[in-house]
Design a protein around this motif. Structure first.
Motif, PDB file in Angstrom:
ATOM      1  N   VAL A 191      35.265  33.776  38.561  1.00  0.00           N
ATOM      2  CA  VAL A 191      36.199  34.886  38.753  1.00  0.00           C
ATOM      3  C   VAL A 191      37.580  34.265  38.789  1.00  0.00           C
ATOM      4  CG1 VAL A 191      36.980  36.757  40.257  1.00  0.00           C
ATOM      5  CG2 VAL A 191      34.529  36.265  40.035  1.00  0.00           C
TER       6      VAL A 191
ATOM      7  N   GLU B 274      41.811  35.040  39.001  1.00  0.00           N
ATOM      8  CA  GLU B 274      42.856  35.970  39.407  1.00  0.00           C
ATOM      9  C   GLU B 274      44.049  35.693  38.503  1.00  0.00           C
ATOM     10  OE1 GLU B 274      44.209  36.729  43.782  1.00  0.00           O
ATOM     11  OE2 GLU B 274      45.199  34.913  43.022  1.00  0.00           O
TER      12      GLU B 274
ATOM     13  N   LEU C 104      41.720  40.788  37.966  1.00  0.00           N
ATOM     14  CA  LEU C 104      40.573  39.930  38.236  1.00  0.00           C
ATOM     15  C   LEU C 104      39.721  39.914  36.984  1.00  0.00           C
ATOM     16  CD1 LEU C 104      39.649  41.036  41.861  1.00  0.00           C
ATOM     17  CD2 LEU C 104      40.597  38.832  41.155  1.00  0.00           C
TER      18      LEU C 104
ATOM     19  N   LYS D 285      36.053  38.282  35.216  1.00  0.00           N
ATOM     20  CA  LYS D 285      34.757  37.630  35.410  1.00  0.00           C
ATOM     21  C   LYS D 285      34.232  37.230  34.040  1.00  0.00           C
ATOM     22  CE  LYS D 285      30.015  38.723  36.679  1.00  0.00           C
ATOM     23  NZ  LYS D 285      29.116  39.834  37.039  1.00  0.00           N
TER      24      LYS D 285
ATOM     25  N   LEU E 243      34.290  34.673  49.189  1.00  0.00           N
ATOM     26  CA  LEU E 243      34.872  35.807  48.467  1.00  0.00           C
ATOM     27  C   LEU E 243      35.884  36.526  49.347  1.00  0.00           C
ATOM     28  CD1 LEU E 243      31.707  37.388  46.794  1.00  0.00           C
ATOM     29  CD2 LEU E 243      33.269  35.675  45.857  1.00  0.00           C
TER      30      LEU E 243
ATOM     31  N   ASP F  17      38.966  41.684  47.942  1.00  0.00           N
ATOM     32  CA  ASP F  17      39.178  42.263  46.607  1.00  0.00           C
ATOM     33  C   ASP F  17      38.198  41.702  45.581  1.00  0.00           C
ATOM     34  OD1 ASP F  17      40.556  39.813  46.805  1.00  0.00           O
ATOM     35  OD2 ASP F  17      42.053  40.396  45.319  1.00  0.00           O
ATOM     36  N   VAL F  18      37.877  40.428  45.668  1.00  0.00           N
ATOM     37  CA  VAL F  18      36.911  39.834  44.734  1.00  0.00           C
ATOM     38  C   VAL F  18      35.513  40.398  45.000  1.00  0.00           C
ATOM     39  CG1 VAL F  18      35.784  37.681  44.024  1.00  0.00           C
ATOM     40  CG2 VAL F  18      38.270  37.743  44.342  1.00  0.00           C
ATOM     41  N   ASP F  19      35.150  40.536  46.257  1.00  0.00           N
ATOM     42  CA  ASP F  19      33.854  41.105  46.612  1.00  0.00           C
ATOM     43  C   ASP F  19      33.736  42.536  46.082  1.00  0.00           C
ATOM     44  OD1 ASP F  19      31.288  41.003  47.963  1.00  0.00           O
ATOM     45  OD2 ASP F  19      32.177  42.329  49.479  1.00  0.00           O
TER      46      ASP F  19
END
Length: 186
Positions: A111, A113, A132, A134, A164, A167-169
């Motif tokens: 991931v 940013e 973000l 992935k 995490l 926001d990533v989660d």
């Protein structure tokens, strides 16, 4: 065409760029909004953001040295999800920086940013857009994604993913939910 010119310019100026240490290093590329970047609202086109983000991710591969393994093994970069939030418009001839860094990973995906940051003027230092991403590297010969542990070992890194952030989660959970929803449609 201007993206090809930006790619060529990037390649021509590689020799003066600093190396990036993974996993925490940040790629920083500078751009200016060109007339060919504009949409009908006279600001940076939303599709252009995504195209420019490709250059930031390329810089992570090249400046970390990972590109050597990518070429040697004929791996292919693959994007699986992107979420972008537009905060402020970038207008004609405004200078901005694209900052890209790896923030987390699992067995086969990273991931990243990515931030678009105003370089000067009254908004200097403010974020115009944040995203973000992935994705991973695909091995066409083996027909599978390359394990991130192997990618990291190619550049001498042996560390676990950072925890995490919220926001990533949320991004990863939303991606999983969308994947499940689209599988039910088949």
């Amino acid at each position: 065409m201007n993206l090809w010119l930006r790619l060529i310019w990037y390649l021509l100026t590689l020799w003066r760029r600093s190396a990036i240490q993974l996993p925490g290093g940040t790629s920083r590329l500078n751009f200016r909004v060109l007339p060919t970047d504009l949409d009908t609202s006279a600001h940076l086109n939303n599709g252009r953001y995504l195209a420019l983000m490709d250059l930031g991710r390329l810089d992570i591969l090249v400046a970390s040295g990972l590109w050597r393994a990518v070429l040697r093994h004929k791996w292919t970069p693959v994007a699986s999800a992107i979420k972008i939030r537009f905060r402020r418009e970038l207008r004609l001839f405004q200078r901005f920086e694209l900052a890209t860094r790896i923030v987390a990973w699992d067995a086969t995906n990273v991931v990243m940013e990515q931030h678009f940051i105003f370089k000067d003027g009254p908004k200097a230092g403010q974020i115009a857009a944040q995203a973000l991403f992935k994705g991973g590297l695909y091995d066409r010969a083996l027909k599978c994604f390359v394990p991130i542990e192997r990618l990291m070992s190619e550049v001498g890194v042996q560390s676990a993913s950072p925890p995490l952030t919220a926001d990533v989660d949320a991004f990863l959970k939303a991606d999983d939910e969308l994947k499940r929803a689209t599988q039910r449609l088949k």
